[in-house]
Design a protein around this motif. Structure first.
Motif, PDB file in Angstrom:
ATOM      1  N   ASN A   1     -73.686 -19.235  23.327  1.00  0.00           N
ATOM      2  CA  ASN A   1     -74.938 -18.959  23.560  1.00  0.00           C
ATOM      3  C   ASN A   1     -75.738 -19.423  24.953  1.00  0.00           C
ATOM      4  O   ASN A   1     -76.257 -18.870  25.722  1.00  0.00           O
ATOM      5  N   ASP A   2     -75.728 -20.924  24.909  1.00  0.00           N
ATOM      6  CA  ASP A   2     -76.552 -21.542  25.902  1.00  0.00           C
ATOM      7  C   ASP A   2     -75.872 -21.615  27.148  1.00  0.00           C
ATOM      8  O   ASP A   2     -76.260 -21.320  28.373  1.00  0.00           O
TER       9      ASP A   2
ATOM     10  N   ARG B   1     -67.769 -28.102  16.770  1.00  0.00           N
ATOM     11  CA  ARG B   1     -69.275 -28.455  16.106  1.00  0.00           C
ATOM     12  C   ARG B   1     -70.361 -27.458  17.110  1.00  0.00           C
ATOM     13  O   ARG B   1     -71.208 -26.900  16.723  1.00  0.00           O
TER      14      ARG B   1
ATOM     15  N   GLY C   1     -76.591 -27.742  24.454  1.00  0.00           N
ATOM     16  CA  GLY C   1     -77.865 -26.873  24.727  1.00  0.00           C
ATOM     17  C   GLY C   1     -78.494 -27.363  25.800  1.00  0.00           C
ATOM     18  O   GLY C   1     -79.223 -26.709  26.969  1.00  0.00           O
TER      19      GLY C   1
ATOM     20  N   ALA D   1     -77.021 -26.937  29.371  1.00  0.00           N
ATOM     21  CA  ALA D   1     -77.167 -25.290  29.720  1.00  0.00           C
ATOM     22  C   ALA D   1     -78.161 -25.372  30.787  1.00  0.00           C
ATOM     23  O   ALA D   1     -78.495 -24.978  31.951  1.00  0.00           O
TER      24      ALA D   1
ATOM     25  N   CYS E   1     -74.442 -30.634  19.584  1.00  0.00           N
ATOM     26  CA  CYS E   1     -75.235 -29.245  19.832  1.00  0.00           C
ATOM     27  C   CYS E   1     -76.320 -29.453  20.802  1.00  0.00           C
ATOM     28  O   CYS E   1     -76.361 -28.650  21.718  1.00  0.00           O
ATOM     29  N   ASN E   2     -77.045 -30.502  20.478  1.00  0.00           N
ATOM     30  CA  ASN E   2     -78.102 -30.556  21.332  1.00  0.00           C
ATOM     31  C   ASN E   2     -77.677 -31.002  22.676  1.00  0.00           C
ATOM     32  O   ASN E   2     -78.382 -30.366  23.653  1.00  0.00           O
TER      33      ASN E   2
ATOM     34  N   GLU F   1     -71.362 -22.552  18.924  1.00  0.00           N
ATOM     35  CA  GLU F   1     -72.356 -21.580  19.367  1.00  0.00           C
ATOM     36  C   GLU F   1     -73.258 -21.927  20.458  1.00  0.00           C
ATOM     37  O   GLU F   1     -73.667 -21.019  21.177  1.00  0.00           O
ATOM     38  N   PHE F   2     -73.415 -23.172  20.625  1.00  0.00           N
ATOM     39  CA  PHE F   2     -74.269 -23.756  21.905  1.00  0.00           C
ATOM     40  C   PHE F   2     -73.582 -23.518  23.041  1.00  0.00           C
ATOM     41  O   PHE F   2     -73.951 -22.956  24.196  1.00  0.00           O
TER      42      PHE F   2
END
Lengths: 273, 317
Positions: free
Chosen positions: B85-86, B78, B54, B57, B50-51, B81-82
């Motif tokens: 969204n990102d 996993r 993000g 991006a 995730c990190n 969402e990143f």
């Protein structure tokens, strides 16, 4: 205008937006007024509102994106877009949504879901390092937000990559949507936790705009900086200060009467520009 | 495909200083080599997808082209969402590369299989999706992905894929002589012309389709084979034309039959005629059967024999 007067002005703007449009998260925005004021008016961030994409600018990432109303007020007062536009928030066709989007001058990243902003800040900070830029990245998270594990992935990487160009500010008001952070999922020993991750951590009265500006201007730390801002959710409106069940709620008509009485404003005061 | 991708990527990085590599936890030798060659442009995020997504991006917003590379299942599930969204919502220029797509992680089990991610990713605005059929198609896909402004998801296999773009293979299987590894964004590739059944696949499972076509030919059934190296944005005309010609369509994929290319082709053919239509892949189930890759395909009837049986059953009707 003195810095604390600017904060009062921003607080009043937020209340006006809420009164006029019924939009936004009022208490979450009031909680971070002094943080935002220090960033944009306390000689902290480097920006040019006439040239929002100025390459050498500092960047602000609103990770607790539901406080958009506060950021809009600050951006408008800083000249990024016309002041009157504030009162279009969430209206049909407006640029100003419940969470900040890229259409809004001065917004760097479209945020909304919690637990993203610190990772995004890591990306901006890494890019600045590769470019040998001295641009700084300021990231504002909430406290309940820190229950999202991605923040801790991001915190690990801030320290690992030695991103001393990141300043992570936590709006620690102890309330989230469903109640207190302590009751729902406690993040206690926050200072110790973040220190253990490799940050230089300071705590401040989150409503002392001068103290916040001083901490944000610390450029001497050889570690990434985190500032825990101890705040009061809904600050400035006694009726809703530090009170659960006001996270996304709009005041009703009678509540507005009480609020205006408490903050010594009339309907005419607040309905005017 | 893993080794081919890694070689091609390092070559691309040598020729383009804007490309940066974002890694989670990949093979030691490759990571060390990448770091040694391009120390300022290689970032290892550890087991924290995730990190990584993000950060990629935002990194792209500064004029760089981050290539995010790790296991397909962990990246697309996993970090979904990143990605949404990102990367997509912010319309970034990130190249996301998932390795071990479909059932290629074999007997590591269903947690490591990526058998729903075409469905999940192809509906995201501002994201293109490309899938090489075999290792030689990786270079043109990566090249076009880097050239393209905007985000791309590349779904790779892992190892032991059949190379379908070799001359001897093309001759042996009587594929179209112009069936090359070239890649043109959006264009389906007609690998073999045929009259009786259209078989559409994506990724290296096309080798099973080709083997099935050879078996069908012996019984007098002439299959048309379409490879989809682009899932999105897809030019649909060739698929419609082929279906209208054969009136008989089979999709084959290492993926759930819903939402993947089975779903995609069904969407394309709505209102375009009357067809016999079968989808081969996982049918609302995880693959918990153990074995090597071929065993898993056979168990779920998407190997050459399964495709052959499906086609003969449909045509005999």
């Amino acid at each position: 205008m003195e810095l604390h007067q600017r904060a009062d002005q921003i607080r009043r703007d937020i209340i006006k937006i809420s009164y006029k449009t019924g939009a936004g998260h009022l208490t979450s925005s009031l909680s971070c007024v002094e943080i935002l004021t220090a960033l944009y008016f306390g000689g902290v961030m480097r920006y040019d509102s006439n040239n929002p994409n100025m390459p050498e600018r500092d960047k602000f990432i609103l990770s607790k994106a539901h406080a958009a109303m506060g950021v809009y007020a600050v951006l408008a007062r800083a000249g990024f877009f016309p002041y009157d536009e504030l009162f279009t928030m969430c209206e049909k066709g407006s640029r100003l949504g419940g969470h900040p989007a890229l259409d809004v001058p001065g917004i760097e990243h479209h945020t909304g879901a919690l637990g993203h902003g610190l990772s995004v800040s890591v990306g901006f900070a890494l890019a600045a390092k590769v470019k040998n830029s001295d641009s700084r990245i300021f990231c504002l998270t909430g406290d309940g937000e820190l229950q999202e594990g991605s923040n801790w992935e991001a915190a690990l990487s801030v320290a690992h990559f030695k991103l001393t160009n990141i300043i992570w500010i936590i709006d620690y008001n102890h309330l989230q949507l469903g109640g207190t952070v302590e009751h729902i999922m406690d993040i206690a020993l926050l200072r110790e936790k973040i220190t253990a991750f490799g940050f230089t951590v300071s705590e401040a009265d989150g409503h002392n705009v001068y103290a916040l500006a001083d901490l944000m201007n610390n450029k001497t730390s050889d570690r990434p900086i985190a500032i825990i801002a101890n705040t009061i959710k809904g600050k400035g409106i006694p009726l809703i200060e530090n009170s659960p069940n006001w996270h996304g709620r709009k005041p009703g008509k009678q509540e507005w009467e009480a609020i205006l009485h408490q903050i010594k404003l009339t309907h005419d005061d607040i309905a005017g520009a | 495909m893993k080794k081919s991708f890694e070689d091609v990527l390092l070559t691309q990085m040598a020729g383009n200083e804007k490309i940066a590599l974002f890694l989670a936890d990949e093979d030691h030798d490759f990571c060390e080599k990448a770091e040694e060659l391009f120390s300022r442009r290689v970032f290892r995020f550890g087991i924290a997808e995730c990190n990584m997504v993000g950060a990629a991006a935002a990194f792209s917003k500064e004029g760089f082209i981050p290539v995010v590379y790790t296991f397909d299942s962990f990246l697309s599930y996993r970090a979904y969402e990143f990605i949404r969204n990102d990367i997509c919502l912010n319309d970034c220029n990130v190249k996301i590369v998932g390795m071990g797509g479909g059932l290629r992680m074999n007997n590591l089990g269903a947690t490591h299989h990526a058998t729903e991610n075409i469905a999940a990713l192809r509906v995201l605005p501002n994201l293109a999706m490309f899938v090489p059929a075999s290792p030689r198609q990786i270079a043109p896909i990566l090249e076009k992905s880097i050239e393209r402004t905007g985000s791309v998801y590349i779904r790779l296999g892992k190892a032991f894929e059949t190379e379908i773009f070799e001359d001897t293979y093309i001759k042996e299987h009587r594929l179209n002589t112009n069936a090359q590894a070239e890649f043109c964004v959006g264009k389906p590739q007609i690998i073999k012309n045929g009259e009786d059944v259209t078989i559409i696949s994506t990724g290296n499972i096309i080798a099973e389709v080709i083997a099935a076509s050879d078996m069908l030919e012996k019984t007098g059934i002439d299959a048309e084979i379409i490879n989809l190296p682009t899932i999105k944005p897809l030019e649909v005309e060739a698929i419609i034309r082929s279906a209208q010609k054969t009136k008989c369509v089979i999709t084959v994929e290492e993926h759930q039959i819903s939402g993947g290319i089975g779903g995609l082709v069904a969407e394309i053919l709505i209102g375009k005629g009357s067809f016999s239509f079968e989808r081969l892949g996982l049918n609302d189930t995880f693959c918990n059967y153990l074995g090597w890759h071929k065993d898993l395909l056979a168990y779920h009837c998407m190997d050459a024999a399964g495709i052959y049986n499906c086609a003969t059953r449909m045509i005999r009707k």
